[in-house]
Design a protein around this motif. Structure first.
Motif, PDB file in Angstrom:
ATOM      1  N   VAL A  66       0.829  -1.198   0.000  1.00  0.00           N
ATOM      2  CA  VAL A  66       0.000   0.000   0.000  1.00  0.00           C
ATOM      3  C   VAL A  66       0.866   1.252   0.000  1.00  0.00           C
ATOM      4  CG1 VAL A  66      -0.209   0.046   2.521  1.00  0.00           C
ATOM      5  CG2 VAL A  66      -1.999   1.100   1.116  1.00  0.00           C
ATOM      6  N   ASP A  85      -0.145   4.706  -5.808  1.00  0.00           N
ATOM      7  CA  ASP A  85      -1.594   4.576  -5.933  1.00  0.00           C
ATOM      8  C   ASP A  85      -2.247   5.173  -4.689  1.00  0.00           C
ATOM      9  OD1 ASP A  85      -4.247   3.849  -6.212  1.00  0.00           O
ATOM     10  OD2 ASP A  85      -3.860   1.701  -6.425  1.00  0.00           O
ATOM     11  N   LEU A  87      -5.202   5.538  -3.872  1.00  0.00           N
ATOM     12  CA  LEU A  87      -6.414   4.839  -3.455  1.00  0.00           C
ATOM     13  C   LEU A  87      -6.151   3.406  -2.992  1.00  0.00           C
ATOM     14  CD1 LEU A  87      -8.801   6.103  -6.292  1.00  0.00           C
ATOM     15  CD2 LEU A  87      -8.420   7.079  -4.016  1.00  0.00           C
ATOM     16  N   SER A  88      -4.902   2.965  -3.000  1.00  0.00           N
ATOM     17  CA  SER A  88      -4.598   1.590  -2.606  1.00  0.00           C
ATOM     18  C   SER A  88      -4.903   1.364  -1.130  1.00  0.00           C
ATOM     19  CB  SER A  88      -3.127   1.274  -2.889  1.00  0.00           C
ATOM     20  OG  SER A  88      -2.288   2.094  -2.101  1.00  0.00           O
ATOM     21  N   THR A  89      -5.164   0.100  -0.797  1.00  0.00           N
ATOM     22  CA  THR A  89      -5.450  -0.271   0.584  1.00  0.00           C
ATOM     23  C   THR A  89      -4.563  -1.433   0.992  1.00  0.00           C
ATOM     24  OG1 THR A  89      -7.210  -1.772  -0.121  1.00  0.00           O
ATOM     25  CG2 THR A  89      -7.851   0.486   0.447  1.00  0.00           C
ATOM     26  N   GLY A 109      -4.427  -2.805  -4.754  1.00  0.00           N
ATOM     27  CA  GLY A 109      -4.003  -1.547  -5.357  1.00  0.00           C
ATOM     28  C   GLY A 109      -2.945  -1.780  -6.402  1.00  0.00           C
ATOM     29  N   LYS A 110      -2.140  -0.743  -6.596  1.00  0.00           N
ATOM     30  CA  LYS A 110      -1.072  -0.798  -7.591  1.00  0.00           C
ATOM     31  C   LYS A 110       0.248  -0.427  -6.937  1.00  0.00           C
ATOM     32  CE  LYS A 110      -4.123   0.173 -11.371  1.00  0.00           C
ATOM     33  NZ  LYS A 110      -5.038   1.212 -11.679  1.00  0.00           N
ATOM     34  N   THR A 137      -0.451  -4.601 -10.407  1.00  0.00           N
ATOM     35  CA  THR A 137      -1.494  -4.697  -9.395  1.00  0.00           C
ATOM     36  C   THR A 137      -1.002  -5.577  -8.251  1.00  0.00           C
ATOM     37  OG1 THR A 137      -2.485  -6.626 -10.451  1.00  0.00           O
ATOM     38  CG2 THR A 137      -3.337  -4.452 -11.099  1.00  0.00           C
TER      39      THR A 137
END
Length: 185
Positions: A102, A128, A130-132, A139-140, A162
């Motif tokens: 993340v 990223d 918005l990744s978690t 995410g990425k 990813t």
């Protein structure tokens, strides 16, 4: 008349640069020669030498980035690139951060002068936003930068992949998701 067997002239000076001192494989070695110094990097170290090969400093790549964070997390740097910008008389250092997580991102550093032992401007970028993380996170993450620059711009391209995290919050890499390009003035 052209000389077909003349070859290149012999080097006027040779010396050992940075060497892999940890178990980081591959070493991803690279170096840049400035007006007064040589900067050598691997996936685990950064060495600054005079142009005569005298070591001035040697630090871990991660300690070079000390104080820089991605989403509040300390960075673990890898895949470094270093260049001497002859247009502006400065060194440019790029690293990927934190691998499959993340907290993946990139770091851009530019020495304030042609002396790499002086101050550097350091800029982190989140791969990223918005990744978690944690169980079920996704995410990425970015990997292996390529770099180009001129007298006005530094452009960095990172490969984007990813990732997903299992119920135990162990994350694993997925497929290729394309490039991410950063342009810095």
């Amino acid at each position: 008349m052209a000389c077909h067997d003349c070859g290149s002239p012999a080097p006027s000076k040779t010396f050992r640069g940075e060497f892999l001192s940890g178990a980081t494989i591959p070493p991803d070695t690279m170096g840049a020669v400035g007006t007064t110094h040589v900067v050598n990097i691997t996936n685990d170290r950064m060495r600054i030498q005079t142009r005569d090969g005298v070591e001035v400093s040697r630090v871990t790549l991660t300690s070079f980035w000390s104080g820089v964070t991605i989403k509040g997390a300390a960075v673990s740097a890898f895949d470094p690139k270093v260049y001497f910008d002859r247009f502006n008389g400065r060194f440019i250092l790029i690293s990927s951060f934190n691998g499959v997580s993340v907290n993946s991102g990139a770091g851009f550093a530019v020495s304030q002068t042609s002396d790499p032992t002086g101050l550097w401007n350091r800029f982190p970028v989140v791969a990223d936003p918005l990744s978690t993380g944690g169980a079920g996170g996704a995410g990425k993450w970015i990997d292996y930068p390529t770099v180009g620059f001129n007298n006005n711009w530094i452009v960095v391209m990172e490969n984007v992949f990813t990732y997903t995290c299992n119920a135990s919050a162990v994350c694993s890499s997925g497929g290729y998701a394309g490039p991410q390009i950063y342009a810095l003035d």
